[in-house]
Design an enzyme around this catalytic site. Structure first.
Site, PDB file in Angstrom:
ATOM      1  N   HIS A 112       0.853  -1.189   0.000  1.00 13.69           N
ATOM      2  CA  HIS A 112       0.000   0.000   0.000  1.00 13.69           C
ATOM      3  C   HIS A 112       0.892   1.244   0.000  1.00 13.69           C
ATOM      4  O   HIS A 112       2.012   1.208   0.512  1.00 13.69           O
ATOM      5  CB  HIS A 112      -0.857  -0.039   1.273  1.00 13.69           C
ATOM      6  CG  HIS A 112      -1.901   1.023   1.379  1.00 13.69           C
ATOM      7  ND1 HIS A 112      -1.616   2.299   1.805  1.00 13.69           N
ATOM      8  CD2 HIS A 112      -3.232   0.995   1.123  1.00 13.69           C
ATOM      9  CE1 HIS A 112      -2.737   3.002   1.812  1.00 13.69           C
ATOM     10  NE2 HIS A 112      -3.730   2.245   1.411  1.00 13.69           N
ATOM     11  N   ASP A 189       3.232  -4.004   8.174  1.00  9.70           N
ATOM     12  CA  ASP A 189       2.000  -3.236   7.990  1.00  9.70           C
ATOM     13  C   ASP A 189       0.857  -4.232   8.190  1.00  9.70           C
ATOM     14  O   ASP A 189       0.593  -5.073   7.334  1.00  9.70           O
ATOM     15  CB  ASP A 189       2.004  -2.652   6.567  1.00  9.70           C
ATOM     16  CG  ASP A 189       0.649  -2.109   6.158  1.00  9.70           C
ATOM     17  OD1 ASP A 189      -0.310  -2.207   6.948  1.00  9.70           O
ATOM     18  OD2 ASP A 189       0.545  -1.577   5.036  1.00  9.70           O
TER      19      ASP A 189
HETATM   20  C1  LIG Z   1      -2.324  -2.725   3.535  1.00  8.79           C
HETATM   21  C2  LIG Z   1      -2.678  -1.345   3.984  1.00  8.79           C
HETATM   22  N1  LIG Z   1      -1.741  -0.584   4.556  1.00  8.79           N
HETATM   23  C3  LIG Z   1      -1.992   0.653   4.997  1.00  8.79           C
HETATM   24  C4  LIG Z   1      -3.243   1.206   4.875  1.00  8.79           C
HETATM   25  C5  LIG Z   1      -3.490   2.587   5.375  1.00  8.79           C
HETATM   26  O1  LIG Z   1      -4.360   2.569   6.459  1.00  8.79           O
HETATM   27  P1  LIG Z   1      -4.928   3.925   7.064  1.00  8.79           P
HETATM   28  O2  LIG Z   1      -5.512   4.671   5.901  1.00  8.79           O
HETATM   29  O3  LIG Z   1      -5.943   3.485   8.053  1.00  8.79           O
HETATM   30  O4  LIG Z   1      -3.790   4.645   7.678  1.00  8.79           O
HETATM   31  C6  LIG Z   1      -4.270   0.455   4.265  1.00  8.79           C
HETATM   32  C7  LIG Z   1      -5.602   1.032   4.072  1.00  8.79           C
HETATM   33  O5  LIG Z   1      -6.375   0.621   3.257  1.00  8.79           O
HETATM   34  C8  LIG Z   1      -3.978  -0.849   3.819  1.00  8.79           C
HETATM   35  O6  LIG Z   1      -4.901  -1.605   3.246  1.00  8.79           O
END
Ligand SMILES: Cc1ncc(COP(=O)(O)O)c(C=O)c1O
Length: 398
Positions: A112, A189
């Protein structure tokens, strides 16, 4: 399963976007309303009963998270605004001082944006290199593939425990074992991992881990940064301000509080933290076994219904979460989302913030269904019926 717990499900809506954010059960909503209605004082500041109650509830969530993650101490649990902030704090506050030019950071192409961009910034700032663990034919990470790209310069491996496009689970325990034997830090993550599996940070032996409350039935704007205590001691606070300092007189006389307060400057998201505690209790009361059995069975059912539709191309036949990413032949994914929205079906379309995955998968955009335990077979039947008529899609998508 447990549908009656979710007020939003009383609406005529089919919600298939659970990887973006999960729905909120009434107990979480009530807990937040209770804070704002009955004891909405600040945290860690007042010498009166109302404020004392806030501290108790706020710190009780820290204990809940510590036990939930099986962390070793309360100092290892830092409240943040979510996964994104946690990962930025780790990259900026810990690794910026540690890494040197030509050191290497290992990512994967299915991360992400929140687990890519903070590292890209370090690459630009420090001259460190970004490398990627190659994905196998099913877009999974294997230890063998990881070993192929580790070099003596590799200092950090940062990867999702479960990804948000394919939904594949990574062998985190094996990765940390291998990485630590080579003096490499591991950052996880866990945004998509926490909703689908128990995460035991002590067993996995990860160095840092991040997750968001809103993906496990909790409120938005709150999340957790876990770090081993001895590492967090060296994490420079990104934010300086109230609550986290012991005293200050002049620039060279600033004394900060110990962990975890040192990393929580300013008035925190008190309602969010308290709501997160309730969400964790809620998830625990159902249990991951029941959650996953339901999600797995729903996913299997949906795949079995989509497979016979010739013009539907499923990207991830295998997955360890509730994600199914697909495309409909010759139709832009966003048009499918628009078409389904006409029937009150919420799905996600696009690249899902994993912008470099397109190079590995060979498709830029997909329609993403992400299931959670409160979805039903009837909802899937509704979706499949709408996707089974190509002419109707073409006629109604604009
Ligand atoms: C794999 C992954 N990492 C990080 C995030 C970011 O999360 P947040 O927007 O809650 O900070 C997401 C959000 O969809 C995600 O799916």
């Amino acid at each position: 399963m447990n549908r009656e717990d979710f007020p939003l499900l009383k609406q005529d809506i089919i919600y298939f976007d659970n990887s973006a954010t999960s729905l909120k059960p009434k107990c979480v909503i009530d807990k937040i309303a209770d804070y704002y209605t009955n004891y909405s004082a600040n945290a860690h500041r007042g010498d009166y009963d109302l404020s004392f109650k806030v501290d108790q509830e706020y710190e009780q969530t820290r204990t809940l998270v510590k036990d939930f993650l099986n962390a070793k101490s309360l100092e290892e649990i830092i409240f943040t605004s979510g996964t994104t902030e946690s990962l930025n704090m780790i990259a900026h506050g810990f690794f910026e001082d540690l890494l040197e030019p030509n050191d290497e950071i290992l990512l994967t192409t299915s991360e992400h944006a929140s687990n890519v961009l903070p590292w890209f910034r370090l690459a630009n700032k420090l001259g460190v290199k970004i490398n990627y663990i190659p994905l196998d034919d099913n877009y999974y990470v294997t230890l063998d593939n990881l070993k192929k790209v580790v070099t003596p310069q590799t200092k950090v491996i940062s990867l999702a425990g479960i990804t948000n496009v394919i939904g594949d689970k990574r062998p985190i325990k094996e990765i940390t074992e291998y990485a630590h034997a080579h003096n490499i830090f591991v950052v996880v993550d866990a945004a998509q991992m926490i909703p689908h599996m128990r995460v035991d940070v002590s067993d996995l032996d990860v160095d840092f881990l991040a997750f968001s409350g809103h993906k496990i039935c909790g409120p938005t704007g709150v999340g957790v940064l876990y770090g081993k205590k001895e590492l967090l001691e060296h994490l420079e606070p990104t934010n300086l301000g109230g609550g986290m300092n012991e005293s200050f007189d002049s620039p060279d006389q600033v004394y900060l509080k110990p962990l975890p307060t040192r990393l929580e400057a300013g008035t925190p998201n008190i309602a969010g933290v308290i709501g997160l505690g309730e969400a964790i209790k809620y998830i625990e009361s159902i249990g991951y076994t029941k959650i996953n059995d339901q999600v797995h069975n729903l996913r299997k059912y949906l795949i079995s219904k989509l497979l016979p539709i010739k013009y539907i191309d499923i990207i991830n036949l295998e997955s360890d979460s509730g994600i199914i990413a697909f495309n409909v032949s010759n139709i832009f994914s966003q048009d499918i989302a628009y078409y389904l929205n006409k029937y009150n079906i919420c799905v996600r379309a696009g690249n899902h913030c994993a912008k470099i995955l397109k190079n590995a998968v060979g498709v830029t955009n997909t329609v993403r269904i992400s299931l959670y335990f409160y979805n039903t077979y009837e909802e899937i039947d509704n979706l499949v019926e709408l996707l089974s008529d190509y002419d109707k899609i073409v006629k109604e998508m604009i």
